[in-house]
Structures are given as structure tokens and as C-alpha cells.
Design an enzyme around this catalytic site. Structure first.
Site, mmCIF file in Angstrom:
data_model
loop_
_atom_site.group_PDB
_atom_site.id
_atom_site.type_symbol
_atom_site.label_atom_id
_atom_site.label_comp_id
_atom_site.label_asym_id
_atom_site.label_seq_id
_atom_site.Cartn_x
_atom_site.Cartn_y
_atom_site.Cartn_z
ATOM 1 N N TRP A 103 6.503 -6.800 -1.148
ATOM 2 C CA TRP A 103 6.106 -6.147 -2.394
ATOM 3 C C TRP A 103 5.872 -4.653 -2.200
ATOM 4 C CZ3 TRP A 103 7.648 -8.857 -6.137
ATOM 5 C CH2 TRP A 103 7.654 -10.256 -6.047
ATOM 6 N N ASP A 175 -1.814 -1.715 -4.913
ATOM 7 C CA ASP A 175 -1.424 -2.974 -5.539
ATOM 8 C C ASP A 175 -2.314 -4.064 -4.951
ATOM 9 O OD1 ASP A 175 -0.276 -5.329 -6.401
ATOM 10 O OD2 ASP A 175 1.693 -4.957 -5.501
ATOM 11 N N LYS A 199 -2.447 -14.429 -9.481
ATOM 12 C CA LYS A 199 -2.721 -14.951 -8.151
ATOM 13 C C LYS A 199 -4.212 -15.216 -7.944
ATOM 14 C CE LYS A 199 1.298 -12.587 -6.186
ATOM 15 N NZ LYS A 199 2.080 -13.771 -5.825
#
Length: 366
Positions: A103, A175, A199
Site C-alpha cells: 500500500w 495512512d 479494517k
């Protein structure tokens, strides 16, 4: 009640049962409206109370100072990857990105599409297959950097920054999709924090974004489409367009539950206990369970990756665990093996059940 499995999926992931039961109870008649919250106007006073409570709980749980704004957006981290440079890398500004996994690599790629070579890689562990984080002496940040972007927890590879990278006085953008609110921390070095809720905080469809006012003032991108401008979302209190109302409602339920159990200090204690149990089993049987992360100090509390001696045993482990009521244990497609995602909603008892299964699996197959 319908039988519920133990959910170790990496996202969308499990939610606290009390948050779901609250939604179940209110599903057909929310706040006396005679409607579901999914049917209520986002301009109504009933929905507005939920919206404001979600924002207030975020501020309270994270201890946010008054110079931070909480935005409830959409598009997941993917949209944020582009929004950040579009808003904050104007007028030849430069930034440094630390690349530690799948990511983080995608965030860097999207930023380069916007800002080209003004987006620099301050450090990368790609040559090590992202099996560890960069060491302090490997991180090179330019003196002209507007911010340093990093991913706090690498969901795919199972690494996590327990101590944030040393970058001098350059502000962070982070992030936190997969470890948002797993523990208390000092937010003051962060200009912007963002993450998909699916998540660790709620359902898919909500992107929680926290932006400091000086960073908001940097967003002078008048030529951008309106939805891509952080300033507009801040001015409209995340009501510029119809927000994901049900997702925000569930987020509110989760945050309210988190507060009721003692907040982030209590959640951190639970998360550390889960990691201790799980890594303890992996290390005890290191000849059978082989961890992916090469440095213990970089191991994630949220996502635990390991391999069994053969891919066939990996598959058998996943199948037998499912029969035992545990799902979501198959490793990410680019890595394989086993991935155990132990987000906030996963309990210590859930992990104890998995560890008991792992002990038995070794006896039978080791």
C-alpha cells in the site's frame, strides 16, 4: 442468535458484536423516526446527531487538539493517495515517501502521477521483499520536504511502525487504514492522517481523515474538482455531498463501544496481549511456523504473517481452521502462507482459540 465465526479477515474485517447488536436493534426504527438510518435524510436532525457524535468520539478517543479537523469521506485510501498530492504538492512543493509495502508503494505511485519527480523515495525495503522496515540511517529526507508520507501498518507484509520514523521536524502524513486507534499516540507531528474504516474502525465506504489546520491552509487548489478539495469538505463538515450515512452510523457505534470499554489504553493492552499469544506460539514452533517478518521489532500487532513447511500444509491449515469456526486466514495472494488479522474487534479469547488450534495442528502435522 445465528452462529458467528471468529473473523480473521484483513478487510472488510470483523466488528465488535455490541456495535452490530445496536444496529440490529435500531435497524427498522432509528431514533423514533419509523425508518432505518439508511432511509433518513443526511440533513435531518436525527442523522446529524450521529454525524456529530462520530466526529466528537474521534476527537475524544484520539485526544485531538483543537487545531485538527475530522473529515468523514469516501473513496478509501486509494482516493486519498491522489487527493493528498493534488491538494498539498502545489507550486513546486516536494515530499518524501517511505515505501514499506504494497500500500505504501501504491501511495507513492499515485503521488508521482500528480507531482512527478517532486515525489521522492526517502527509503524503501522492496529489495528485502518488504520483510522489514527501514532503519533510521536508511531514511533520507530532503530539507525542502513539505511532508513525509508513510504507512503505519503494512497489512500485506505484517510490519508496523511501533516507533514512528525519525525525519527531523518535517510533518508526517500517514495512512493508518489498518491500525487506526489501536493505541494512544501523540498526533502533534502529523499534518494529515487518513484511512479506510473497514479494517479497524467500521465498514467499508468511510474514509476517516484527520487534518491539521496549517495543512488545510496549504490546500489552495481552486482548479480541482470540488469533491477532491479538502477545504470544501472541512467547510461543509463532510456534508458537501451525501455522505455514507450507514457506514458513519456503524463507525459511531464502534467508537462508542470503544469508549465504553476504556478507550485506546484498554484497546492497546488487549492488542498487545493478542500479539504476545500469537507470536509466542509462532516462536515456540519456529521449525514449523516460519514468520515472514525478519526483525521482531518490526512485527505488526494487527497482521501476523507466517508460513508452514509446505503450501499444501498452508491450505490444510486454512481448511481445518474454517471447520473449527475460524475464517480469513489465507495469506495475501502475492505472499501466500497464513495471515492472521487481529484488529481491535478480535478478542483475546479469539486468539487463544486460534493458538490452541495451532498447537494441535503442530502435534498432528509437525
Amino acid at each position: 442468535m445465528t452462529h458467528r465465526v471468529i473473523n480473521f479477515y484483513a478487510g472488510p474485517a470483523g466488528l465488535p458484536l455490541p456495535a452490530l447488536e445496536r444496529a440490529q436493534e435500531e435497524l427498522l426504527d432509528f431514533a423514533g423516526t419509523g425508518m432505518s438510518v439508511m432511509e433518513v435524510s443526511h440533513r435531518s436532525k436525527e442523522y446529524d446527531a450521529v454525524h456529530e457524535e462520530a466526529i466528537a468520539l474521534t476527537k475524544e478517543l484520539m485526544g485531538l487538539p483543537s487545531n485538527y479537523k475530522v473529515l468523514l469521506l469516501q473513496g478509501g485510501a486509494h482516493l486519498s493517495f491522489g487527493m493528498i498530492p493534488l491538494n498539498l504538492l502545489r507550486n513546486d512543493k516536494k515530499a518524501d515517501y517511505i515505501v514499506t509495502g504494497n500500500w505504501a508503494e501504491k501511495a507513492t505511485k499515485e503521488a508521482k502521477l500528480v507531482a512527478g519527480d517532486r515525489v521522492r523515495v526517502a527509503a524503501s525495503t522492496k529489495e528485502q521483499k518488504f520483510s522489514r522496515l527501514p532503519h533510521a540511517d536508511e531514511i533520507k529526507v530532503g530539507p525542502d520536504s513539505a511532508f513525509v508520507h508513510f504507512t503505519s501498518n503494512n497489512t500485506v507484509e505484517g510490519t508496523q511502525w511501533h516507533e514512528f520514523p525519525k525525519v527531523g521536524h518535517v510533518p508526517y502524513i500517514c495512512d493508518m487504514s489498518s491500525d487506526f486507534m489501536w493505541r494512544p499516540f501523540d498526533v502533534s507531528p502529523f499534518g494529515l492522517i487518513y484511512g479506510g474504516a473497514q479494517k479497524n474502525l467500521g465498514p467499508s465506504g468511510v474514509t476517516l481523515t484527520i487534518i491539521r489546520e496549517d495543512f488545510l491552509e496549504m490546500c489552495e487548489a481552486q482548479d480541482l474538482p470540488s469533491y477532491l478539495r479538502y477545504k470544501i469538505h472541512a467547510e461543509k463538515n463532510s456534508l458537501y455531498n451525501t455522505p455514507p450515512t450507514f457506514g458513519i452510523y456503524i463507525l459511531r457505534n464502534v467508537l462508542a463501544y470503544n469508549k465504553s470499554i476504556g478507550g485506546l489504553k484498554a484497546i492497546e493492552a488487549s492488542n498487545k496481549k493478542k500479539a504476545e499469544l500469537l507470536y509466542g506460539c509462532v516462536d515456540k514452533h519456529s521449525g514449523f511456523y516460519k514468520g515472514f517478518v525478519t526483525e521482531k521489532a518490526h512485527r505488526s500487532v494487527m497482521n501476523v504473517d507466517f508460513f508452514l513447511p509446505t503450501p499444501e500444509l498452508d491450505d490444510q491449515f486454512v481448511k481445518e481452521a474454517k471447520k473449527a469456526g475460524m475464517v480469513g486466514l489465507k495469506g495475501y495472494r502475492d505472499i501466500g502462507g497464513i495471515r492472521v488479522s487481529t484488529y481491535n474487534a478480535v478478542t483475546v479469547d479469539h486468539v487463544k482459540t486460534l493458538v490452541d488450534f495451532m498447537e494441535q495442528f503442530v502435534k498432528t502435522n509437525g
